[in-house]
Scaffold this motif. Sequence first.
Motif, mmCIF file in Angstrom:
data_model
loop_
_atom_site.group_PDB
_atom_site.id
_atom_site.type_symbol
_atom_site.label_atom_id
_atom_site.label_comp_id
_atom_site.label_asym_id
_atom_site.label_seq_id
_atom_site.Cartn_x
_atom_site.Cartn_y
_atom_site.Cartn_z
ATOM 1 N N LEU A 1 19.703 -0.562 -44.378
ATOM 2 C CA LEU A 1 20.909 -1.362 -44.178
ATOM 3 C C LEU A 1 21.540 -0.988 -42.846
ATOM 4 N N THR A 2 21.899 -1.995 -42.067
ATOM 5 C CA THR A 2 22.525 -1.760 -40.769
ATOM 6 C C THR A 2 23.760 -2.638 -40.626
ATOM 7 N N VAL A 3 24.862 -2.018 -40.241
ATOM 8 C CA VAL A 3 26.088 -2.757 -39.944
ATOM 9 C C VAL A 3 26.424 -2.573 -38.473
ATOM 10 N N THR A 4 26.707 -3.667 -37.794
ATOM 11 C CA THR A 4 27.256 -3.624 -36.438
ATOM 12 C C THR A 4 28.688 -4.118 -36.517
ATOM 13 N N LEU A 5 29.601 -3.304 -36.021
ATOM 14 C CA LEU A 5 31.033 -3.585 -36.159
ATOM 15 C C LEU A 5 31.674 -3.748 -34.789
ATOM 16 N N ILE A 6 32.501 -4.767 -34.669
ATOM 17 C CA ILE A 6 33.243 -5.032 -33.439
ATOM 18 C C ILE A 6 34.715 -4.747 -33.690
ATOM 19 N N GLY A 7 35.331 -4.028 -32.768
ATOM 20 C CA GLY A 7 36.752 -3.742 -32.855
ATOM 21 C C GLY A 7 37.416 -3.993 -31.518
ATOM 22 N N GLU A 8 38.676 -3.626 -31.444
ATOM 23 C CA GLU A 8 39.404 -3.806 -30.188
ATOM 24 C C GLU A 8 40.441 -2.711 -30.021
ATOM 25 N N VAL A 9 40.817 -2.479 -28.772
ATOM 26 C CA VAL A 9 41.810 -1.469 -28.430
ATOM 27 C C VAL A 9 42.553 -1.977 -27.193
ATOM 28 N N PRO A 10 43.847 -1.698 -27.072
ATOM 29 C CA PRO A 10 44.556 -2.142 -25.873
ATOM 30 C C PRO A 10 43.798 -1.726 -24.607
ATOM 31 N N ALA A 11 43.701 -2.639 -23.664
ATOM 32 C CA ALA A 11 42.887 -2.427 -22.465
ATOM 33 C C ALA A 11 43.202 -1.104 -21.779
ATOM 34 N N GLY A 12 42.155 -0.325 -21.536
ATOM 35 C CA GLY A 12 42.295 0.946 -20.834
ATOM 36 C C GLY A 12 42.795 2.095 -21.673
ATOM 37 N N GLN A 13 42.994 1.892 -22.982
ATOM 38 C CA GLN A 13 43.581 2.935 -23.815
ATOM 39 C C GLN A 13 42.615 3.572 -24.815
ATOM 40 N N ALA A 14 41.353 3.215 -24.778
ATOM 41 C CA ALA A 14 40.393 3.795 -25.716
ATOM 42 C C ALA A 14 40.328 5.307 -25.550
ATOM 43 N N LEU A 15 40.267 6.014 -26.677
ATOM 44 C CA LEU A 15 40.189 7.474 -26.648
ATOM 45 C C LEU A 15 38.726 7.904 -26.553
ATOM 46 N N LEU A 16 38.389 8.609 -25.490
ATOM 47 C CA LEU A 16 37.019 9.038 -25.235
ATOM 48 C C LEU A 16 36.847 10.523 -25.522
ATOM 49 N N ARG A 17 35.601 10.948 -25.661
ATOM 50 C CA ARG A 17 35.320 12.372 -25.836
ATOM 51 C C ARG A 17 35.580 13.161 -24.550
ATOM 52 N N SER A 18 35.616 12.463 -23.447
ATOM 53 C CA SER A 18 35.665 13.124 -22.141
ATOM 54 C C SER A 18 37.072 13.362 -21.615
ATOM 55 N N GLY A 19 38.101 13.143 -22.440
ATOM 56 C CA GLY A 19 39.462 13.212 -21.921
ATOM 57 C C GLY A 19 40.210 14.511 -22.144
ATOM 58 N N ALA A 20 39.615 15.488 -22.832
ATOM 59 C CA ALA A 20 40.320 16.740 -23.116
ATOM 60 C C ALA A 20 40.693 17.476 -21.829
ATOM 61 N N GLN A 21 41.902 18.035 -21.796
ATOM 62 C CA GLN A 21 42.411 18.729 -20.624
ATOM 63 C C GLN A 21 42.761 20.183 -20.964
ATOM 64 N N VAL A 22 42.554 21.071 -20.003
ATOM 65 C CA VAL A 22 42.935 22.475 -20.193
ATOM 66 C C VAL A 22 44.421 22.537 -20.551
ATOM 67 N N GLY A 23 44.729 23.284 -21.594
ATOM 68 C CA GLY A 23 46.103 23.390 -22.071
ATOM 69 C C GLY A 23 46.397 22.544 -23.287
ATOM 70 N N ASP A 24 45.518 21.571 -23.582
ATOM 71 C CA ASP A 24 45.700 20.733 -24.765
ATOM 72 C C ASP A 24 45.586 21.556 -26.046
ATOM 73 N N ILE A 25 46.173 21.028 -27.122
ATOM 74 C CA ILE A 25 45.926 21.577 -28.443
ATOM 75 C C ILE A 25 44.794 20.782 -29.090
ATOM 76 N N VAL A 26 44.121 21.383 -30.049
ATOM 77 C CA VAL A 26 43.032 20.739 -30.784
ATOM 78 C C VAL A 26 43.539 20.412 -32.183
ATOM 79 N N ILE A 27 43.351 19.162 -32.601
ATOM 80 C CA ILE A 27 43.866 18.746 -33.899
ATOM 81 C C ILE A 27 42.748 18.176 -34.770
ATOM 82 N N VAL A 28 42.978 18.190 -36.087
ATOM 83 C CA VAL A 28 42.077 17.569 -37.047
ATOM 84 C C VAL A 28 42.923 16.924 -38.133
ATOM 85 N N THR A 29 42.453 15.822 -38.694
ATOM 86 C CA THR A 29 43.215 15.111 -39.716
ATOM 87 C C THR A 29 42.811 15.542 -41.132
ATOM 88 N N HIS A 30 43.792 15.566 -42.022
ATOM 89 C CA HIS A 30 43.603 15.829 -43.454
ATOM 90 C C HIS A 30 42.790 17.109 -43.704
#
Length: 326
Positions: free
Chosen positions: A137-166
Amino acid sequence: MKVSDTGEFGFIDAIKTNTLFDESTVVKGIGDDCAIYRAAIGYDQLITTDMMVAGIHFSSQTTTPFDVGYRLGAANISDIAAMGGIPRQAVVAVAMPKDTEVSYITSVFDGLKAICRTYAVNLIGGDTVTTTGPLTLTVTLIGEVPAGQALLRSGAQVGDIVIVTHHIGSSAAGLALLLAGITDEQFAVCKKAHQRPEPQVILGQWLRQQGATSLNDISDGLSSELNEIAKASKVNIEIDSTAIPIHKSAVQVAQQLGVNPLEWALYGGEDFQLVGTMPAALHSVIAKEESIHCIGRVVSGAGQVILRTADGETYPLEAKGYDHFK
């Protein structure tokens, strides 16, 4: 009745109802060579795909057909959540052995429709074929995000905190329970976490709006996801093992089975929670949210994750989550 008795079009007729949950974005759904949907002005389009193969991703011992479909939807929707996005449209491809029971596969679609209904995701098309191999079974899903605001793996900055949900590790605890044949209802939280995980769509959007710098969903294990962020961002990440949120039910399961629950949290995967980074200035905002936990910080480095144990020792945390080819 088997799918060989209904034929391809009979099967499609059996599953094509109740597939649109936000008709405002759909011009044409199932029934033509292509579906047509409306892309929102001012938004970037997101696309992701996930595949589940019988005997690899699920078995009748641990997963009902309804839950197979539900988990397949959850995996895709969670990818959109990890971008801070909104899930919109999905297409489904199914490769079935000819002797697949119609009742089984329609139940799979019932599970997929259930989670799509929850997150207003439209099922707008797909494909069906036969196979001599296992059900795929394969699902392909399309979504959307405000232009230029997608959260990438490459955006972490020195000094940031690391968070996890639940909480994390609960899905692995649930799988261990199911494999052990333990049916105690006090562990229902863990079983549900494995069989019907909930992608964190709302929290993903909230984190984006608050200014998160990177985000990843926890599908292959916390250690794997953290290493992906560290490498993509070219930073080091330090986390505190005592700050990792593990549900008390998962701790109890681990005690009963003689397992260290931290192993499940770090390497178990399939929690579909979110892990990411945020500016340290937002620590007070995060502290007010019971569903979000600060587990570490981002420091200078070249892509390594360091785990600090309860006794103060530190060691590199390798990416040892699930890997299909190992």
